[in-house]
Design an enzyme around this catalytic site. Structure first.
Site, PDB file in Angstrom:
ATOM      1  N   CYS A  49      17.837  34.801  35.977  1.00 58.60           N
ATOM      2  CA  CYS A  49      18.428  36.009  36.123  1.00 58.60           C
ATOM      3  C   CYS A  49      17.726  37.375  35.489  1.00 58.60           C
ATOM      4  O   CYS A  49      17.674  38.652  36.042  1.00 58.60           O
ATOM      5  CB  CYS A  49      19.950  36.156  36.239  1.00 58.60           C
ATOM      6  SG  CYS A  49      20.617  34.460  36.566  1.00 58.60           S
ATOM      7  N   CYS A  52      15.331  40.184  36.713  1.00 62.57           N
ATOM      8  CA  CYS A  52      15.482  40.955  37.520  1.00 62.57           C
ATOM      9  C   CYS A  52      16.696  41.932  37.071  1.00 62.57           C
ATOM     10  O   CYS A  52      16.434  43.505  37.503  1.00 62.57           O
ATOM     11  CB  CYS A  52      15.818  40.637  38.750  1.00 62.57           C
ATOM     12  SG  CYS A  52      14.527  39.864  39.613  1.00 62.57           S
ATOM     13  N   HIS A  53      17.518  41.636  36.220  1.00 60.10           N
ATOM     14  CA  HIS A  53      18.765  42.312  36.164  1.00 60.10           C
ATOM     15  C   HIS A  53      18.814  42.885  34.742  1.00 60.10           C
ATOM     16  O   HIS A  53      19.928  43.509  34.550  1.00 60.10           O
ATOM     17  CB  HIS A  53      20.102  41.358  36.272  1.00 60.10           C
ATOM     18  CG  HIS A  53      20.259  40.846  37.881  1.00 60.10           C
ATOM     19  ND1 HIS A  53      20.831  41.545  38.846  1.00 60.10           N
ATOM     20  CD2 HIS A  53      19.664  39.811  38.659  1.00 60.10           C
ATOM     21  CE1 HIS A  53      20.504  41.001  39.856  1.00 60.10           C
ATOM     22  NE2 HIS A  53      19.975  40.180  39.714  1.00 60.10           N
ATOM     23  N   MET A 103      17.625  40.157  47.101  1.00 61.50           N
ATOM     24  CA  MET A 103      18.119  38.887  46.292  1.00 61.50           C
ATOM     25  C   MET A 103      17.704  37.636  46.720  1.00 61.50           C
ATOM     26  O   MET A 103      18.193  37.495  47.859  1.00 61.50           O
ATOM     27  CB  MET A 103      19.584  39.016  45.745  1.00 61.50           C
ATOM     28  CG  MET A 103      20.255  37.746  45.176  1.00 61.50           C
ATOM     29  SD  MET A 103      20.300  37.746  43.556  1.00 61.50           S
ATOM     30  CE  MET A 103      21.340  36.232  43.223  1.00 61.50           C
ATOM     31  N   HIS A 339       6.897  48.366  37.066  1.00 58.52           N
ATOM     32  CA  HIS A 339       6.774  46.975  37.265  1.00 58.52           C
ATOM     33  C   HIS A 339       5.299  46.746  36.995  1.00 58.52           C
ATOM     34  O   HIS A 339       4.848  46.709  36.061  1.00 58.52           O
ATOM     35  CB  HIS A 339       7.435  46.425  38.502  1.00 58.52           C
ATOM     36  CG  HIS A 339       7.726  45.078  38.392  1.00 58.52           C
ATOM     37  ND1 HIS A 339       8.753  44.369  37.566  1.00 58.52           N
ATOM     38  CD2 HIS A 339       6.879  43.884  39.067  1.00 58.52           C
ATOM     39  CE1 HIS A 339       8.447  43.033  37.936  1.00 58.52           C
ATOM     40  NE2 HIS A 339       7.565  42.788  38.878  1.00 58.52           N
ATOM     41  N   HIS A 381       5.588  46.019  45.633  1.00 59.57           N
ATOM     42  CA  HIS A 381       5.167  45.003  44.706  1.00 59.57           C
ATOM     43  C   HIS A 381       3.541  44.671  44.690  1.00 59.57           C
ATOM     44  O   HIS A 381       3.429  43.813  45.716  1.00 59.57           O
ATOM     45  CB  HIS A 381       6.075  43.817  44.894  1.00 59.57           C
ATOM     46  CG  HIS A 381       5.905  42.829  43.592  1.00 59.57           C
ATOM     47  ND1 HIS A 381       5.018  42.012  43.603  1.00 59.57           N
ATOM     48  CD2 HIS A 381       6.847  42.494  42.899  1.00 59.57           C
ATOM     49  CE1 HIS A 381       5.150  41.133  42.466  1.00 59.57           C
ATOM     50  NE2 HIS A 381       6.207  41.485  41.976  1.00 59.57           N
TER      51      HIS A 381
HETATM   52 FE1  DHE Z   1       5.890  38.593  37.873  1.00 58.45          FE
HETATM   53  C1  DHE Z   1       2.991  39.985  37.265  1.00 58.45           C
HETATM   54  C2  DHE Z   1       7.628  40.680  35.754  1.00 58.45           C
HETATM   55  C3  DHE Z   1       8.953  37.285  38.792  1.00 58.45           C
HETATM   56  C4  DHE Z   1       4.422  35.900  39.227  1.00 58.45           C
HETATM   57  N1  DHE Z   1       5.553  40.250  36.714  1.00 58.45           N
HETATM   58  C5  DHE Z   1       4.041  40.590  36.750  1.00 58.45           C
HETATM   59  C6  DHE Z   1       4.046  41.934  35.699  1.00 58.45           C
HETATM   60  C7  DHE Z   1       5.388  41.966  35.446  1.00 58.45           C
HETATM   61  C8  DHE Z   1       6.322  40.996  35.896  1.00 58.45           C
HETATM   62  C9  DHE Z   1       5.851  43.145  34.462  1.00 58.45           C
HETATM   63  C10 DHE Z   1       2.759  42.750  35.508  1.00 58.45           C
HETATM   64  C11 DHE Z   1       1.975  42.303  34.339  1.00 58.45           C
HETATM   65  C12 DHE Z   1       1.078  42.826  33.744  1.00 58.45           C
HETATM   66  O1  DHE Z   1       0.045  43.105  34.762  1.00 58.45           O
HETATM   67  O2  DHE Z   1       0.694  43.204  32.561  1.00 58.45           O
HETATM   68  N2  DHE Z   1       7.657  39.023  37.497  1.00 58.45           N
HETATM   69  C13 DHE Z   1       8.269  40.035  36.694  1.00 58.45           C
HETATM   70  C14 DHE Z   1       9.775  40.077  36.740  1.00 58.45           C
HETATM   71  O3  DHE Z   1      10.239  40.616  35.826  1.00 58.45           O
HETATM   72  C15 DHE Z   1      10.249  39.184  37.746  1.00 58.45           C
HETATM   73  C16 DHE Z   1      10.662  39.900  38.902  1.00 58.45           C
HETATM   74  C17 DHE Z   1      11.464  38.284  37.375  1.00 58.45           C
HETATM   75  C18 DHE Z   1      11.477  37.394  36.194  1.00 58.45           C
HETATM   76  O4  DHE Z   1      12.323  36.536  35.852  1.00 58.45           O
HETATM   77  O5  DHE Z   1      10.275  37.366  35.570  1.00 58.45           O
HETATM   78  C19 DHE Z   1       8.776  38.389  38.064  1.00 58.45           C
HETATM   79  N3  DHE Z   1       6.382  36.998  38.839  1.00 58.45           N
HETATM   80  C20 DHE Z   1       7.839  36.605  39.043  1.00 58.45           C
HETATM   81  C21 DHE Z   1       8.010  35.292  39.826  1.00 58.45           C
HETATM   82  O6  DHE Z   1       8.938  34.635  40.134  1.00 58.45           O
HETATM   83  C22 DHE Z   1       6.525  35.159  40.172  1.00 58.45           C
HETATM   84  C23 DHE Z   1       6.242  34.941  41.662  1.00 58.45           C
HETATM   85  C24 DHE Z   1       6.085  33.507  39.858  1.00 58.45           C
HETATM   86  C25 DHE Z   1       6.027  33.335  38.586  1.00 58.45           C
HETATM   87  O7  DHE Z   1       5.192  32.445  37.912  1.00 58.45           O
HETATM   88  O8  DHE Z   1       7.081  33.302  37.538  1.00 58.45           O
HETATM   89  C26 DHE Z   1       5.947  35.951  39.385  1.00 58.45           C
HETATM   90  N4  DHE Z   1       4.073  38.240  38.289  1.00 58.45           N
HETATM   91  C27 DHE Z   1       3.695  36.981  38.786  1.00 58.45           C
HETATM   92  C28 DHE Z   1       2.197  36.739  38.829  1.00 58.45           C
HETATM   93  C29 DHE Z   1       1.584  38.280  38.144  1.00 58.45           C
HETATM   94  C30 DHE Z   1       2.888  38.790  37.833  1.00 58.45           C
HETATM   95  C31 DHE Z   1       1.237  35.932  39.412  1.00 58.45           C
HETATM   96  C32 DHE Z   1       0.406  38.590  37.907  1.00 58.45           C
HETATM   97  C33 DHE Z   1      -0.188  39.371  39.200  1.00 58.45           C
HETATM   98  C34 DHE Z   1      -1.703  39.357  38.924  1.00 58.45           C
HETATM   99  O9  DHE Z   1      -2.537  39.212  40.154  1.00 58.45           O
HETATM  100  O10 DHE Z   1      -2.264  39.933  37.985  1.00 58.45           O
END
Ligand code: DHE
Length: 561
Positions: A49, A52-53, A103, A339, A381
């Site tokens: 959680c 996101c929160h 959500m 983000h 996103h």
């Molecule tokens: Fe991400 C990138 C934050 C959930 C997969 N994600 C990012 C970035 C941030 C972020 C700040 C950018 C990083 C950078 O470029 O320096 N992500 C968050 C969250 O806060 C969030 C919403 C909730 C959490 O609990 O983390 C979240 N993200 C997810 C997932 O649930 C995903 C789909 C699957 C996973 O592996 O957790 C996920 N996020 C990704 C991926 C990237 C990413 C694959 C990089 C994308 C790219 O092509 O560079």
């Protein structure tokens, strides 16, 4: 004398006000929990959680979850400022089934008892986690293979440019896969639920950041690539990069933490911590925020600077690393809830989603100023976005949306004379291409004619398991929809196999899609031929559990998307 009397009166008034506030709070007692239940809930909250929160539950991508509105009053008062207060039953439903507001449902991840537990937990006042000092960071630092004992040349025969670093989310590992042979080269233990992999400017090292703040440095030159250094930069983290400006290549690494809200500068090849910088401060609206988390970080190619995006404050920091003892920072106000984001085709502008503000902010890394703040559809996103030349509007950068059924195309500036005629469109939304909500990532490649987009957060199972592909030379043509889960041939399981994160091979000829299945299900990476959209290979293995992000070495090293 006069001043101290005034001070005392003020203090007494404050104490009285606080006393009555406490009394009111006590009157609306939150559901009671045992210490063991609280511990269990705290762990689930962190894992599922907090991203996101927020740890303090002040809200960002997700809503505010503080007790003033999660908890119903004893007297049955159910509204506050026109907002429905939630209470146990409503909270259980929301956590279980999700909402139209974005959500996701947790009924396939959490048990019924855990849903009840979490609904109780978020009606209680959040605990404030401890801080994490420079000393803590230093104490966690481990050199596993010192620099002088590392290979002097590549010791394996792998085509490193085409290696993919694949996040195995729920096992706390990354799989390094040879893109040419499709063989798993190595599965490396890393931090919890690794978020991203980034490459050194040299293409030799992979930097992998876990959600638990553990940063691992993998040396691809070893016979069997493995972790050579490690450090814990905080309790909760998402981003990492190195210094990429000419003359500073890989001298430093920087990693951003969600909790505590701060970033850490390290030596690039050892991860030895050098400096910790807090990001607490004022939002763009002029309010103090105790938890401004570090979201995306990228290294500028124009100056010795990192672009560090601070989620809750909406401040974009340009951190000059040419003299880290006397660190200079340019603070650019944009919009709250920054983000993820990526470069435009010229790599002068960085475009970042202010997701809960429905805006894209563009920073000009040459002038160090905000170039534009573009209004877009709900919850953009982009991942890193996608750059291509639109037949009518010239160079554009694309973002998908979690909360809207479109892919948005924004015109980006170009110094190329042949693009001068498109100047009038710059920083405008020139087209919204029809997609479905629940999209997380879009991707293309300079050698491709296709634009790919996933939709893993869509509540419809078929859509969540499929990806869409458009021909960029004519976006009015119907898109192709590929059902990746079906194409994989994997047996049906209880959990949806979300098709997520398209990533190109180094030559731009293949597209790899992860199937993000249940945390005990064997899953797969499904590889398509980009030109024909035909299935090319299903990469699966008993250890292939919850694959999500995939980072091709060459494309990540050169920011190709
Ligand atoms: Fe991400 C990138 C934050 C959930 C997969 N994600 C990012 C970035 C941030 C972020 C700040 C950018 C990083 C950078 O470029 O320096 N992500 C968050 C969250 O806060 C969030 C919403 C909730 C959490 O609990 O983390 C979240 N993200 C997810 C997932 O649930 C995903 C789909 C699957 C996973 O592996 O957790 C996920 N996020 C990704 C991926 C990237 C990413 C694959 C990089 C994308 C790219 O092509 O560079």
């Amino acid at each position: 004398m006069k001043r101290s009397v005034v001070g005392m009166i003020a203090l007494t008034a404050m104490a009285a006000a606080m006393g009555s506030a406490f009394a009111q709070e006590a009157a609306k007692a939150a559901p009671s929990m045992t210490a063991a239940e609280k511990e269990q809930a705290k762990k689930i909250y962190f894992e599922r959680c907090a991203g996101c929160h927020g740890v303090l539950r002040k809200g960002a991508t997700g809503k505010n979850l503080e007790p003033h509105w999660t908890k119903k009053d004893k007297d049955g008062n159910v509204t506050e400022g026109g907002t429905l207060k939630l209470g146990q039953q409503r909270l259980e439903k929301i956590i279980g089934y999700g909402t139209d507001g974005g959500m996701v449902n947790f009924d396939d991840i959490l048990t019924k008892e855990e849903l009840t537990l979490m609904a109780k937990y978020i009606q209680n006042t959040p605990d404030v986690p401890p801080e994490y000092s420079f000393k803590d960071t230093m104490d966690s630092w481990k050199i596993i293979v010192p620099v002088d004992q590392r290979p002097k040349q590549q010791m394996n025969k792998i085509n490193l440019k085409n290696v993919f670093s694949v996040t195995l989310r729920d096992t706390g590992e990354v799989a390094l896969i040879d893109g040419d042979t499709k063989e798993i080269v190595s599965i490396v233990k890393t931090g919890y639920a690794v978020h991203i992999s980034r490459l050194s400017a040299s293409g030799r090292y992979v930097y992998v950041i876990g959600r638990d703040g553990r940063l691992s440095l993998i040396d691809l030159w070893m016979e069997k690539p493995a972790v050579v250094a490690e450090v814990k930069i905080g309790f909760d983290a998402r981003s990492v990069d190195t210094s990429k400006f000419k003359g500073f290549e890989d001298k430093y690494a920087v990693a951003g933490s969600y909790w505590p809200p701060q970033y850490v500068i390290m030596d690039g090849d050892t991860l030895k911590p050098l400096k910790v910088v807090s990001t607490r401060g004022m939002t763009v609206d002029g309010e103090y925020h105790p938890e401004p988390r570090v979201a995306s970080i990228v290294a500028s190619f124009t100056k010795p600077e990192w672009v560090i995006n601070i989620k809750e404050t909406g401040q974009i920091l340009l951190v000059d690393y040419s003299d880290i003892k006397n660190l200079k920072t340019t603070t650019i106000g944009s919009a709250k809830f920054l983000h993820d984001g990526g470069w435009d085709a010229s790599k002068r502008y960085f475009l970042v989603a202010a997701n809960a503000s429905n805006k894209i902010a563009a920073v000009d890394t040459k002038t160090g100023k905000l170039a534009a703040l573009v209004d877009v559809a709900k919850i953009p996103h982009p991942g890193r976005g996608a750059n291509f030349v639109h037949p009518k509007f010239g160079p554009v950068w694309a973002t998908g949306h979690l909360g809207a059924d479109v892919v948005t195309l924004i015109s980006t500036p170009s110094d190329d004379k042949k693009n001068a005629k498109f100047k009038e469109y710059n920083w405008k939304v020139v087209q919204e291409v029809k997609h479905v909500p629940g999209n997380l990532f879009v991707k293309t490649h300079p050698k491709s004619k296709n634009l790919w987009a996933d939709s893993p957060q869509n509540p419809d199972k078929d859509l969540a398991e499929s990806v869409s592909v458009w021909d960029m030379s004519d976006l009015s043509k119907p898109k192709a929809i590929l059902n990746v889960a079906k194409d994989s041939g994997l047996p049906a399981t209880k959990a949806t196999k979300r098709a997520v994160h398209p990533e190109y091979s180094a030559d731009g000829k293949e597209v790899w899609i992860s199937l993000w299945g249940g945390k005990t299900d064997q899953s797969a990476i499904v590889v398509y031929d980009d030109a024909t959209l035909k299935l090319k290979k299903v990469i699966t293995d008993p250890k292939m559990i919850t694959p999500t992000g995939k980072f091709n070495v060459y494309n990540t090293q050169h920011d190709i998307y």
